[in-house]
Motif scaffolding. Sequence first.
Motif, PDB file in Angstrom:
ATOM      1  N   ALA A  86      20.194 -26.304   1.224  1.00 35.31           N
ATOM      2  CA  ALA A  86      19.700 -26.363   2.595  1.00 35.31           C
ATOM      3  C   ALA A  86      20.023 -24.975   3.185  1.00 35.31           C
ATOM      4  CB  ALA A  86      20.409 -27.387   3.332  1.00 35.31           C
ATOM      5  N   ILE A  87      21.165 -24.386   3.143  1.00 36.11           N
ATOM      6  CA  ILE A  87      21.647 -23.307   3.647  1.00 36.11           C
ATOM      7  C   ILE A  87      20.858 -22.080   2.748  1.00 36.11           C
ATOM      8  CG2 ILE A  87      23.539 -22.663   2.580  1.00 36.11           C
ATOM      9  CD1 ILE A  87      22.789 -22.047   6.331  1.00 36.11           C
ATOM     10  N   LEU A  88      20.478 -22.136   1.712  1.00 36.30           N
ATOM     11  CA  LEU A  88      19.791 -20.916   0.965  1.00 36.30           C
ATOM     12  C   LEU A  88      18.394 -21.024   1.405  1.00 36.30           C
ATOM     13  CD1 LEU A  88      21.289 -21.522  -2.502  1.00 36.30           C
ATOM     14  CD2 LEU A  88      21.900 -19.702  -1.001  1.00 36.30           C
ATOM     15  N   THR A  89      17.665 -22.065   1.413  1.00 36.73           N
ATOM     16  CA  THR A  89      16.469 -22.301   2.033  1.00 36.73           C
ATOM     17  C   THR A  89      16.220 -21.457   3.212  1.00 36.73           C
ATOM     18  OG1 THR A  89      16.077 -23.955   0.592  1.00 36.73           O
ATOM     19  CG2 THR A  89      14.485 -23.781   2.337  1.00 36.73           C
ATOM     20  N   ALA A  90      17.178 -22.086   4.449  1.00 34.18           N
ATOM     21  CA  ALA A  90      17.206 -21.552   5.734  1.00 34.18           C
ATOM     22  C   ALA A  90      17.496 -19.952   5.488  1.00 34.18           C
ATOM     23  CB  ALA A  90      18.661 -21.777   6.335  1.00 34.18           C
ATOM     24  N   PHE A  91      18.117 -19.457   4.620  1.00 35.08           N
ATOM     25  CA  PHE A  91      18.096 -17.874   4.577  1.00 35.08           C
ATOM     26  C   PHE A  91      16.800 -17.161   3.928  1.00 35.08           C
ATOM     27  CE2 PHE A  91      23.211 -18.257   3.879  1.00 35.08           C
ATOM     28  CZ  PHE A  91      23.207 -18.024   5.281  1.00 35.08           C
ATOM     29  N   ARG A  92      16.248 -17.932   3.215  1.00 34.09           N
ATOM     30  CA  ARG A  92      14.725 -17.603   2.479  1.00 34.09           C
ATOM     31  C   ARG A  92      13.735 -17.609   3.374  1.00 34.09           C
ATOM     32  NH1 ARG A  92      10.847 -19.809   0.522  1.00 34.09           N
ATOM     33  NH2 ARG A  92      11.542 -22.087   0.461  1.00 34.09           N
ATOM     34  N   LYS A  93      13.849 -18.561   4.204  1.00 44.53           N
ATOM     35  CA  LYS A  93      12.770 -18.718   5.216  1.00 44.53           C
ATOM     36  C   LYS A  93      13.087 -17.780   6.460  1.00 44.53           C
ATOM     37  CE  LYS A  93      11.178 -23.518   4.360  1.00 44.53           C
ATOM     38  NZ  LYS A  93      11.094 -24.570   5.002  1.00 44.53           N
ATOM     39  N   ASN A  94      14.284 -17.375   6.820  1.00 48.99           N
ATOM     40  CA  ASN A  94      14.396 -16.490   7.588  1.00 48.99           C
ATOM     41  C   ASN A  94      14.386 -15.006   7.111  1.00 48.99           C
ATOM     42  OD1 ASN A  94      14.824 -17.996  10.478  1.00 48.99           O
ATOM     43  ND2 ASN A  94      15.540 -19.396   9.056  1.00 48.99           N
ATOM     44  N   ARG A  95      14.194 -14.714   5.974  1.00 48.06           N
ATOM     45  CA  ARG A  95      14.245 -13.502   5.259  1.00 48.06           C
ATOM     46  C   ARG A  95      15.970 -12.718   5.492  1.00 48.06           C
ATOM     47  NH1 ARG A  95       8.465 -10.968   7.436  1.00 48.06           N
ATOM     48  NH2 ARG A  95       7.233 -12.575   6.475  1.00 48.06           N
ATOM     49  N   LYS A  96      16.845 -13.639   5.171  1.00 44.58           N
ATOM     50  CA  LYS A  96      18.003 -13.094   5.223  1.00 44.58           C
ATOM     51  C   LYS A  96      18.547 -12.836   3.852  1.00 44.58           C
ATOM     52  CE  LYS A  96      18.454 -13.064   9.781  1.00 44.58           C
ATOM     53  NZ  LYS A  96      18.702 -11.934  10.545  1.00 44.58           N
ATOM     54  N   HIS A  97      17.816 -11.849   3.138  1.00 44.67           N
ATOM     55  CA  HIS A  97      18.174 -11.933   1.832  1.00 44.67           C
ATOM     56  C   HIS A  97      19.417 -11.484   1.119  1.00 44.67           C
ATOM     57  CE1 HIS A  97      16.731 -10.848  -2.314  1.00 44.67           C
ATOM     58  NE2 HIS A  97      17.369  -9.998  -2.463  1.00 44.67           N
ATOM     59  N   ASP A  98      20.286 -10.697   1.975  1.00 44.88           N
ATOM     60  CA  ASP A  98      21.674 -10.505   1.639  1.00 44.88           C
ATOM     61  C   ASP A  98      22.498 -11.605   1.743  1.00 44.88           C
ATOM     62  OD1 ASP A  98      20.944  -7.931   0.870  1.00 44.88           O
ATOM     63  OD2 ASP A  98      21.433  -6.850   3.084  1.00 44.88           O
ATOM     64  N   LEU A  99      22.569 -12.120   2.703  1.00 38.95           N
ATOM     65  CA  LEU A  99      23.217 -13.560   3.116  1.00 38.95           C
ATOM     66  C   LEU A  99      22.929 -14.635   2.128  1.00 38.95           C
ATOM     67  CD1 LEU A  99      22.963 -14.113   6.947  1.00 38.95           C
ATOM     68  CD2 LEU A  99      25.077 -13.484   5.607  1.00 38.95           C
ATOM     69  N   LEU A 100      21.641 -14.670   1.675  1.00 39.36           N
ATOM     70  CA  LEU A 100      21.511 -15.561   0.675  1.00 39.36           C
ATOM     71  C   LEU A 100      21.986 -15.424  -0.534  1.00 39.36           C
ATOM     72  CD1 LEU A 100      17.895 -17.070  -0.358  1.00 39.36           C
ATOM     73  CD2 LEU A 100      19.288 -15.955  -2.031  1.00 39.36           C
ATOM     74  N   LEU A 101      22.046 -14.319  -1.179  1.00 39.69           N
ATOM     75  CA  LEU A 101      22.590 -13.629  -2.382  1.00 39.69           C
ATOM     76  C   LEU A 101      24.184 -13.839  -2.375  1.00 39.69           C
ATOM     77  CD1 LEU A 101      20.671 -10.487  -3.534  1.00 39.69           C
ATOM     78  CD2 LEU A 101      20.333 -12.819  -4.319  1.00 39.69           C
ATOM     79  N   ARG A 102      24.851 -13.355  -1.068  1.00 38.62           N
ATOM     80  CA  ARG A 102      26.203 -13.581  -0.949  1.00 38.62           C
ATOM     81  C   ARG A 102      26.789 -14.795  -1.019  1.00 38.62           C
ATOM     82  NH1 ARG A 102      26.145  -9.377   3.006  1.00 38.62           N
ATOM     83  NH2 ARG A 102      26.564 -10.802   4.685  1.00 38.62           N
ATOM     84  N   THR A 103      26.021 -15.794  -0.247  1.00 38.38           N
ATOM     85  CA  THR A 103      26.233 -17.175  -0.259  1.00 38.38           C
ATOM     86  C   THR A 103      26.320 -17.939  -1.627  1.00 38.38           C
ATOM     87  OG1 THR A 103      25.787 -17.396   1.834  1.00 38.38           O
ATOM     88  CG2 THR A 103      25.640 -19.423   0.737  1.00 38.38           C
ATOM     89  N   PHE A 104      25.106 -17.691  -2.407  1.00 43.31           N
ATOM     90  CA  PHE A 104      25.129 -18.244  -3.682  1.00 43.31           C
ATOM     91  C   PHE A 104      26.180 -17.674  -4.748  1.00 43.31           C
ATOM     92  CE2 PHE A 104      23.256 -17.515  -8.030  1.00 43.31           C
ATOM     93  CZ  PHE A 104      22.753 -18.964  -8.296  1.00 43.31           C
ATOM     94  N   GLN A 105      26.368 -16.514  -4.631  1.00 44.09           N
ATOM     95  CA  GLN A 105      27.469 -15.890  -5.611  1.00 44.09           C
ATOM     96  C   GLN A 105      28.685 -16.228  -5.289  1.00 44.09           C
ATOM     97  OE1 GLN A 105      26.449 -11.830  -4.701  1.00 44.09           O
ATOM     98  NE2 GLN A 105      24.749 -11.664  -6.050  1.00 44.09           N
ATOM     99  N   SER A 106      29.238 -16.643  -4.147  1.00 43.17           N
ATOM    100  CA  SER A 106      30.474 -17.064  -3.746  1.00 43.17           C
ATOM    101  C   SER A 106      30.663 -18.407  -3.597  1.00 43.17           C
ATOM    102  CB  SER A 106      30.744 -16.473  -2.300  1.00 43.17           C
ATOM    103  OG  SER A 106      30.023 -17.055  -1.231  1.00 43.17           O
ATOM    104  N   ALA A 107      29.689 -19.127  -3.885  1.00 46.85           N
ATOM    105  CA  ALA A 107      29.663 -20.563  -3.596  1.00 46.85           C
ATOM    106  C   ALA A 107      30.574 -21.431  -4.518  1.00 46.85           C
ATOM    107  CB  ALA A 107      28.410 -21.348  -4.102  1.00 46.85           C
ATOM    108  N   PRO A 108      30.995 -20.896  -5.705  1.00 47.74           N
ATOM    109  CA  PRO A 108      32.052 -21.450  -6.842  1.00 47.74           C
ATOM    110  C   PRO A 108      33.219 -21.591  -6.122  1.00 47.74           C
ATOM    111  CG  PRO A 108      30.523 -20.215  -8.034  1.00 47.74           C
ATOM    112  CD  PRO A 108      30.022 -20.185  -6.654  1.00 47.74           C
TER     113      PRO A 108
END
Length: 416
Positions: A156-178
Amino acid sequence: MAAALRRTQIRLRVPRPSSFSTTADAAAPATFPVPEPDPISRAKSAIRSESDPERIASLFLSSVHSPKFYGDRAIYKLSISKLARSHRHDLIERLLEPHLAGSSSTSDANPNPKSEGFHIRIITLYSEAGMIDHAVRAFRRIPDSGLRYTERSLCAILTAFRKNRKHDLLLRTFQSAPEDLQISPGITSHNIVLNALCTHGDVAGARKMLDEMEGKGTKPDLVSYNTLLTGYLKKGEESGFDDVLKEMVAKGLAPSVVTYNCRIGDLCSKKRTSEAEELLDAMASKGVRPNRGTFNAIIDGFCKEDDVVAAMRVFKRMPRAKKEDGHGGASPNFDTYVLLIRSLVEKGEFLSGLEVFKECLDRKWAPPFEAVKGLVEGLKNEAQFNDAEYVVVKMRKAVKGDAVDAWKKVEGALSV
């Protein structure tokens, strides 16, 4: 025989009204009480017709205490989307914040739902309203309800970042998720990131990520490969596109309509639209139903190759594109009609253009004025005066609002 038949006839008796009823009462039809709509339905109906943002917020809040309120997604989506169009982020915050965990504004009679799904709904609503900071806060408050983050809330939050073009936040959240969220990202979250990378133009990064997925315990699926195909197609990188297709075949992945649409787009871009049309038959043989995008790509390809006869042939195939159950068909959209009318007029195929024009108006769409003007002038040049007049009259009835005066100017110049 006739007498026998008469003896066997059944005579219907109409009961006489009792002494306690009048003749009018006896003749009156039975009436049944019509149930009134529930409060949520009334609120949605009122919100749908309301234009004042403050009033929309009041109508929403008036329904909060209904037992069905929290389960009705439509009233949330309708209200927030209308407020977003009015740029009233303050009202959106007023409506949504009290529903998040930790709020003290809810009554004991109507406690806020503490499910992950409800938090995801709030995240999505904030995202669609362009309020990404609020979406992040809603995401961070999930543990306040005693819940744990899962793949669903991560997506849900990754999709929100993608739709709002927050590319850097998307990658950081994905990489730090574990580490930060104690989540091991699954195939769905990987596919969201692949889509974001390709949309951002980083197809090489998407290719690298896909190559690394299996080593990390996540097997790429058809969506993963289709995403990469789409990325290579947009970048025009033919070798990468072909490599992905070969890899899909090697892995035994059955192509979907997205896969075929990518192949069709690739062929059309190379002016090999006839080969793209052949894929329609291949799709039918594989039980894959073409969609509007499939047909529009082929029609556009033929128009760019100046083969409007072939474009019309494909256009007429659209209603025959059936599902396996025999229903369906691919419906043209406004872009389909505009593309065809313009191309047919340019190539002097005015009667075919008239046919498409009629169908377009049947769908309540008025084509662009310059295309209609060319159609009328072409019909006049071919002495099809009645048809030319028909087009003008139909357009006069079809245009609305500010377009009326603009069409009058075009009509005056046509002198039909």
